[in-house]
Design a protein around this motif. Structure first.
Motif, PDB file in Angstrom:
ATOM      1  N   GLY A   1      28.180  36.521  42.746  1.00  0.00           N
ATOM      2  CA  GLY A   1      29.167  36.369  41.683  1.00  0.00           C
ATOM      3  C   GLY A   1      30.217  35.337  42.006  1.00  0.00           C
ATOM      4  N   LYS A   2      30.631  35.274  43.274  1.00  0.00           N
ATOM      5  CA  LYS A   2      31.630  34.277  43.682  1.00  0.00           C
ATOM      6  C   LYS A   2      31.084  32.865  43.515  1.00  0.00           C
ATOM      7  CE  LYS A   2      33.849  37.368  47.023  1.00  0.00           C
ATOM      8  NZ  LYS A   2      34.042  37.689  48.453  1.00  0.00           N
TER       9      LYS A   2
ATOM     10  N   LEU B   1      28.721  41.487  39.741  1.00  0.00           N
ATOM     11  CA  LEU B   1      29.958  42.246  39.920  1.00  0.00           C
ATOM     12  C   LEU B   1      29.683  43.637  40.472  1.00  0.00           C
ATOM     13  CD1 LEU B   1      31.709  41.405  36.514  1.00  0.00           C
ATOM     14  CD2 LEU B   1      32.215  40.374  38.724  1.00  0.00           C
TER      15      LEU B   1
ATOM     16  N   SER C   1      33.760  40.638  42.540  1.00  0.00           N
ATOM     17  CA  SER C   1      32.596  39.767  42.563  1.00  0.00           C
ATOM     18  C   SER C   1      31.731  40.045  43.784  1.00  0.00           C
ATOM     19  CB  SER C   1      33.019  38.294  42.575  1.00  0.00           C
ATOM     20  OG  SER C   1      33.738  37.951  41.427  1.00  0.00           O
TER      21      SER C   1
ATOM     22  N   VAL D   1      36.302  38.333  35.759  1.00  0.00           N
ATOM     23  CA  VAL D   1      36.709  38.098  37.140  1.00  0.00           C
ATOM     24  C   VAL D   1      38.209  37.819  37.216  1.00  0.00           C
ATOM     25  CG1 VAL D   1      36.450  36.576  39.144  1.00  0.00           C
ATOM     26  CG2 VAL D   1      34.440  37.258  37.828  1.00  0.00           C
TER      27      VAL D   1
ATOM     28  N   TYR E   1      30.801  32.122  39.765  1.00  0.00           N
ATOM     29  CA  TYR E   1      32.122  31.941  39.161  1.00  0.00           C
ATOM     30  C   TYR E   1      32.585  30.487  39.272  1.00  0.00           C
ATOM     31  CZ  TYR E   1      37.205  32.440  38.575  1.00  0.00           C
ATOM     32  OH  TYR E   1      38.510  32.299  38.163  1.00  0.00           O
TER      33      TYR E   1
END
Length: 315
Positions: A61-62, A48, A57, A13, A65
């Motif tokens: 994913g965000k 992703l 992302s 990322v 992360y």
């Protein structure tokens, strides 16, 4: 789920590309891709979006992360806590500062940290207070300077200073011509430029106004000190803030500051730590240093409108 998978995912990322992440991590790209696929299969979501231009992302994913960053930081802190000496603390410490505080505290604190604890890497992050609270809860920052709004029971808190809030407007604005001080009722008759309800001074202003039987009718919400200052200089309205964030504008005469009375408004600035994540020796040293520097700034009148709170203790 393995720590290396978290490291791999964060690297992908951060670099926006599987190939670049593979180079930085010294891992073959097919192996990196396999670890990412295993992580996505375990979580049951796609983390992703892949394309010829790189990776982005997904919404999942965000979220992942942020948690991965927090976990990796706590692992690094745990290793540092085991290795470091109490007499000579070392390691990395992340301190969160609100936008309206950093102008007064950031540079003196960095200078003192370099002089007293050269083996500590002090990382300062400047954020909105609502965001800092979330980062402290998740362990993404070790310490945060916040404002006591009655909602900090989940943290260990140490009072630092009591900071006066003032009515601040463009120098040639007609709101307060010839007035050195204004009642709170007078200030609320103007268009006020303030942060959103969950950030900074706004909850405190709303609370004091409510207790005085007053309401804020005309508010422009801006969650950026830089944009807020531009709006004041464009004469879109005035604000209620401490003096520190607009000190340059006040000193060069672009803005005027007026005391508020009947009632006055102040806020309590506190240093917060997690009750669940132990402080490393380095973080404990930075905590003491924040208290020391804050008191020195107040004693030297270099934190405008702030009064040190004597004997502040953690709760």
């Amino acid at each position: 789920m393995e720590l290396r998978q978290l490291r791999y995912f964060v690297a992908i990322v951060d670099h926006g590309s599987l190939s670049r992440a593979a180079l930085v991590l010294h891992v073959a790209q097919p192996a990196l891709t396999q670890q990412l696929r295993q992580l996505e299969e375990e979580l049951g979501v796609q983390l992703l979006h892949r394309s010829a231009q790189g990776v982005l992302s997904t919404d999942a994913g965000k979220i992942f992360y942020e948690h991965a960053q927090a976990i990796l930081k706590q692992v690094a802190d745990a290793r540092s806590a085991v290795a470091q000496s109490a007499e000579r603390p070392s390691g990395s410490v992340t301190l969160g500062l609100p936008h309206s505080i950093s102008g007064a505290l950031a540079l003196p604190l960095l200078t003192a940290a370099r002089a007293q604890y050269p083996e500590i890497t002090l990382q300062l992050t400047e954020e909105l207070t609502g965001n800092l609270s979330d980062q402290l809860k998740s362990g993404r920052v070790n310490l945060a300077v916040l404002f006591d709004d009655g909602q900090l029971a989940q943290f260990a808190t140490t009072p630092l200073v009591e900071e006066e809030l003032r009515f601040i407007c463009r120098a040639d604005a007609t709101y307060a011509q010839g007035e050195q001080a204004l009642t709170l009722a007078q200030t609320l008759k103007t268009t006020l430029i303030l942060p959103g309800l969950q950030h900074g001074v706004r909850p405190r202003i709303e609370s004091v106004a409510r207790q005085a039987g007053l309401v804020l009718d005309q508010v422009i919400e801006i969650n950026s000190i830089a944009i807020l200052k531009s709006a004041i200089l464009a004469d879109m309205g005035a604000t209620i803030l401490p003096s520190a964030p607009v000190l340059d504008e006040l000193e060069r005469g672009a803005m005027h500051s007026h005391r508020i009375h009947s009632p006055s408004i102040s806020r309590t600035v506190v240093l917060c730590a997690s009750k669940n994540i132990p402080l490393t020796n380095a973080a404990a040293a930075v905590s003491r240093l924040v208290q020391q520097v804050s008191a020195q700034l107040c004693a030297g009148d270099t934190w405008p409108g702030a009064t040190a709170i004597a004997g502040g203790t953690s709760s």
